[in-house]
Design a protein around this motif. Structure first.
Motif, PDB file in Angstrom:
ATOM      1  N   VAL A 200       1.005  -1.291   0.025  1.00 10.14           N
ATOM      2  CA  VAL A 200       0.232   0.001   0.137  1.00 10.14           C
ATOM      3  C   VAL A 200       1.042   1.424  -0.018  1.00 10.14           C
ATOM      4  N   ARG A 205      -1.796  -0.767  -5.746  1.00  7.61           N
ATOM      5  CA  ARG A 205      -2.993  -1.062  -5.157  1.00  7.61           C
ATOM      6  C   ARG A 205      -3.413  -2.251  -5.427  1.00  7.61           C
ATOM      7  N   PRO A 206      -3.487  -2.407  -7.023  1.00  9.87           N
ATOM      8  CA  PRO A 206      -4.226  -3.951  -7.528  1.00  9.87           C
ATOM      9  C   PRO A 206      -3.170  -4.745  -6.829  1.00  9.87           C
ATOM     10  N   LEU A 209      -4.484  -5.458  -3.203  1.00 10.07           N
ATOM     11  CA  LEU A 209      -5.659  -6.134  -3.241  1.00 10.07           C
ATOM     12  C   LEU A 209      -5.521  -7.606  -3.337  1.00 10.07           C
ATOM     13  N   HIS A 210      -4.480  -7.771  -4.185  1.00  8.21           N
ATOM     14  CA  HIS A 210      -4.111  -9.493  -4.324  1.00  8.21           C
ATOM     15  C   HIS A 210      -3.805  -9.930  -3.293  1.00  8.21           C
ATOM     16  N   ILE A 212      -4.441  -8.890  -0.081  1.00  3.43           N
ATOM     17  CA  ILE A 212      -5.693  -8.904   0.814  1.00  3.43           C
ATOM     18  C   ILE A 212      -6.351 -10.440   0.501  1.00  3.43           C
ATOM     19  N   ASN A 213      -6.339 -10.558  -0.597  1.00  2.00           N
ATOM     20  CA  ASN A 213      -7.292 -11.848  -1.105  1.00  2.00           C
ATOM     21  C   ASN A 213      -6.703 -13.122  -0.277  1.00  2.00           C
ATOM     22  N   SER A 216      -6.924 -13.334   2.961  1.00  2.00           N
ATOM     23  CA  SER A 216      -8.231 -13.868   3.373  1.00  2.00           C
ATOM     24  C   SER A 216      -8.077 -15.601   3.235  1.00  2.00           C
TER      25      SER A 216
END
Length: 367
Positions: A200, A205-206, A209-210, A212-213, A216
């Motif tokens: 970040v 950002r992409p 986001l990956h 964060i996935n 998860s």
């Protein structure tokens, strides 16, 4: 009220029933023996009359003795707690019960027509040897039964205390395991979030986001694995590989790890959840965060007889401390291994130019 009275009378009723049945059976056998002896001696006799005599003269006093003594010992078990108490009970038997038994038997036999002191003395001599064996035998049998019952109750109480102690120890160990895991999981989450925060801050950002996935998916495994006390080494290896995929978003091609010896055996070997991640994360932190080059982390699985060795190594610099990175993650891993199996262990330390963390997992439960 009625229920309470019933529970109080139930042991007494049981004592009366058992005692009456026992002495009735003894009377039946005794009368049968007397009848047989009379037949061999040519003496005419009737078995019902002999049975009545046996029961009234011998059984009735001993039934009374058994009931009174058993009831007293049931209510006051401390009466036989000390040898002097047993001696006192035997004295009561000799001084009170035995004369009462002699008087009862003499009355049944019509021998109480005493006209002089000499008659009384002759009666005493005649009755002196009557009933001693059966009375003292009954006394000894009742005491032996209650001693056995007390010993049995003490043994059961000891077993219950041992079981309670083991259950308490197990509960404490489980709570300790949960506490260790509660310390470890935030530690893992903190390091994973650090990797994403670096992305970040870098403005990608992409890729963040990956990340964060990926996080998860990792958290989903952590939650499912935490529901049980054990998982498998194979599952832990897959989790570590996913964890490294997340860390590569931060370190890029610098993050390199070589895995050796990963075969089907790993599917069968149990281990605590989050076993490998602290070792790998420790290697990452003390190599990639301390140098600019690519990592040289090696993860090896080696079978030695009935033990699986899990070895994680990474290079260390000449100025590194003797035991770099042996902090919360490794300490918790060592404690969780010990709680899972007494023969499981973790050793960590510098060997030459590499830091080596080695886990020993017994294979007995996996074969």
């Amino acid at each position: 009220m009625k229920s309470s009275l019933y529970h109080r009378l139930q042991p007494f009723a049981r004592i009366v029933a058992v005692t009456a049945c026992l002495w009735t059976a003894i009377s039946v056998l005794g009368a049968l023996q007397t009848y047989s002896d009379n037949l061999r001696a040519g003496v005419d006799s009737h078995y019902p009359a002999l049975l009545a005599t046996w029961f009234v003269e011998y059984a009735v006093p001993l039934i009374v003795l058994s009931i009174v003594l058993s009831s007293a010992l049931t209510r006051w078990p401390t009466l036989i707690a000390r040898p002097r108490n047993v001696v006192a009970l035997f004295a009561v038997l000799v001084l009170l019960f035995q004369p009462a038994q002699w008087t009862w038997m003499a009355w049944q036999r019509g021998l109480l027509q005493i006209a002089s002191v000499q008659d009384a003395w002759q009666l005493l001599l005649k009755m002196l040897l009557v009933g001693w064996f059966s009375t003292t035998g009954t006394f000894a049998a009742i005491l032996a039964f209650f001693y056995f019952r007390q010993a049995r109750e003490r043994e059961l109480a000891w077993q219950r205390s041992q079981t309670d102690m083991l259950n308490l120890r197990l509960a404490l160990e489980e709570q300790r395991m949960l506490a260790l895991r509660a310390q470890l999981e935030p530690h893992f989450l903190f390091n994973a979030l650090n990797a994403i925060s670096a992305l970040v801050r870098g403005g990608d950002r992409p890729l963040a986001l990956h990340g964060i996935n990926l996080l998860s998916d990792l958290l989903r495994y952590v939650l499912s694995a935490s529901a049980g006390t054990t998982t498998t080494v194979a599952a832990e290896l897959r989790f570590v590989q996913d964890y490294l995929d997340l860390q590569r978003l931060r370190y890029g091609d610098r993050l390199r790890m070589h895995v050796d010896g990963a075969d089907a055996l790993l599917q069968e070997v149990p281990c605590p959840p989050l076993l490998l991640q602290p070792l790998v994360e420790n290697a990452l932190r003390h190599e990639l965060d301390c140098t600019e080059g690519a990592s040289d982390i090696r993860l090896a699985f080696i079978r030695e007889k009935d033990v699986l060795l899990v070895r994680v190594t990474n290079p260390v610099g000449q100025d590194a401390p003797p035991n770099p990175g042996a902090g919360l993650g490794l300490a918790n891993t060592q404690d969780r291994l010990r709680l899972m199996h007494s023969e499981a262990s973790l050793s960590a330390g510098r060997q030459g130019e590499r830091f080596v963390a080695e886990i020993r997992l017994p294979l007995a439960s996996a074969d």
